[in-house]
Design an enzyme around this catalytic site. Structure first.
Site, short mmCIF file in Angstrom:
data_model
loop_
_atom_site.label_atom_id
_atom_site.label_comp_id
_atom_site.label_asym_id
_atom_site.label_seq_id
_atom_site.Cartn_x
_atom_site.Cartn_y
_atom_site.Cartn_z
CG ASN A 188 4.54 3.90 10.80
OD1 ASN A 188 5.09 2.96 10.24
ND2 ASN A 188 3.61 4.63 10.22
CG HIS A 203 -4.03 -9.39 6.05
ND1 HIS A 203 -3.44 -8.19 5.75
CD2 HIS A 203 -5.24 -9.08 6.60
CE1 HIS A 203 -4.26 -7.19 6.10
NE2 HIS A 203 -5.34 -7.71 6.63
CB CYS A 237 -9.65 -32.91 -1.45
SG CYS A 237 -7.87 -32.73 -1.64
CB CYS A 291 -8.07 -34.42 -5.75
SG CYS A 291 -8.57 -32.70 -5.55
CB THR A 308 0.59 -0.43 10.61
OG1 THR A 308 -0.70 -0.03 10.12
CG2 THR A 308 0.55 -0.47 12.12
CB SER A 309 -0.34 4.31 7.90
OG SER A 309 -1.37 3.55 7.31
CD GLN A 354 -2.41 -4.51 9.42
OE1 GLN A 354 -1.51 -3.68 9.50
NE2 GLN A 354 -3.64 -4.17 9.12
NE ARG A 375 -4.01 -2.04 2.05
CZ ARG A 375 -3.97 -3.28 2.50
NH1 ARG A 375 -2.90 -3.70 3.17
NH2 ARG A 375 -4.97 -4.11 2.28
ZN ZN Z 1 -7.43 -31.86 -3.72
#
Ligand code: ZN
Length: 243
Positions: A213, A121, A132, A152, A190-191, A103, A36
């Site tokens: 920061n 995140h 699966c 699979c 971080t801001s 984050q 960002r």
């Molecule tokens: Zn799979």
């Protein structure tokens, strides 16, 4: 600056339940691009704008393009922790720091030795088949030609929160509990402009709120201590009593 470090050292010495909340700035000092910030990869030329590529609908519709970008720009597997990651791991080891909330998706806190890490995140190190749910290591995804697929036949998806996807409710809950119990909350790199960082601070009931920061904060926080310097430099200069 020295006065501020001394003040931070005193806060840390007197704390018994430190929680660290880290943003992109913690990783940029390990040379991981910030999504960002002005010089981040959002501003690099690409066929599609990165904020569009890193969305769930794009992943489903154009997985090949998604993975081309994701593997080359986001799967940073060889990067090493910086002094900020290392100091936080040290503080956890001596029992002062209880939780790291991040984050970032690069897993650098774990590489530094931190055990109790809440990844808001997700992480590039975990990948699951969307059909699966089989687990795949990051290396398998990175080295796959084109779209990584499960045995699979299903498509593999990184356990990373893409745009349009919600955060994991259990991680949110644990984050709120950890911040609510902390006597010191250190916010770094971080801001605080981006949700949910801003909202989580409201749960803090402890003694000292510290913000470290490098760049100016877009949203001002009523911190007890504000340090405008690189996080690695600040945390790296702290002394941790191991006795
Ligand atoms: Zn799979």
């Amino acid at each position: 600056m020295d006065e501020k470090i001394k003040k931070l050292q005193k806060i840390i010495d007197e704390s018994e339940n430190i929680v660290f909340f880290g943003g992109a700035g913690v990783s940029t000092e390990s040379n991981i691009p910030d999504f960002r910030s002005a010089d981040g990869i959002f501003h690099m030329s690409y066929q599609y704008p990165p904020e569009q590529v890193v969305s769930y609908s794009f992943y489903k519709k154009y997985p090949e393009e998604f993975y081309k970008f994701y593997k080359s720009k986001m799967m940073v597997l060889e990067t090493l922790p910086n002094p900020a990651h290392l100091k936080l791991a040290e503080l956890e080891k001596v029992g002062k720091l209880k939780v790291v909330i991040t984050q970032n998706i690069d897993g650098l806190h774990q590489k530094a030795g931190s055990k109790n890490v809440l990844e808001l995140h997700g992480s590039i190190w975990r990948n699951y088949c969307i059909d699966c749910n089989a687990f795949y290591k990051a290396e398998v995804v990175k080295e796959a030609a084109g779209i990584p697929r499960c045995s699979c036949g299903g498509m593999i998806k990184p356990d990373v929160v893409l745009y349009q996807e919600g955060l994991n409710p259990s991680i949110i809950e644990q984050t709120i509990v950890a911040i609510g119990k902390a006597d010191t909350l250190i916010i770094g790199g971080t801001s605080l402009a981006v949700y949910p960082a801003a909202g989580f601070i409201d749960y803090f009931r402890g003694n000292a709120l510290v913000v470290i920061n490098k760049s100016n904060m877009e949203k001002s926080v009523d911190a007890d201590l504000n340090i405008a310097a690189p996080i690695g430099e600040v945390l790296g200069s702290l002394y941790v009593d191991t006795v």
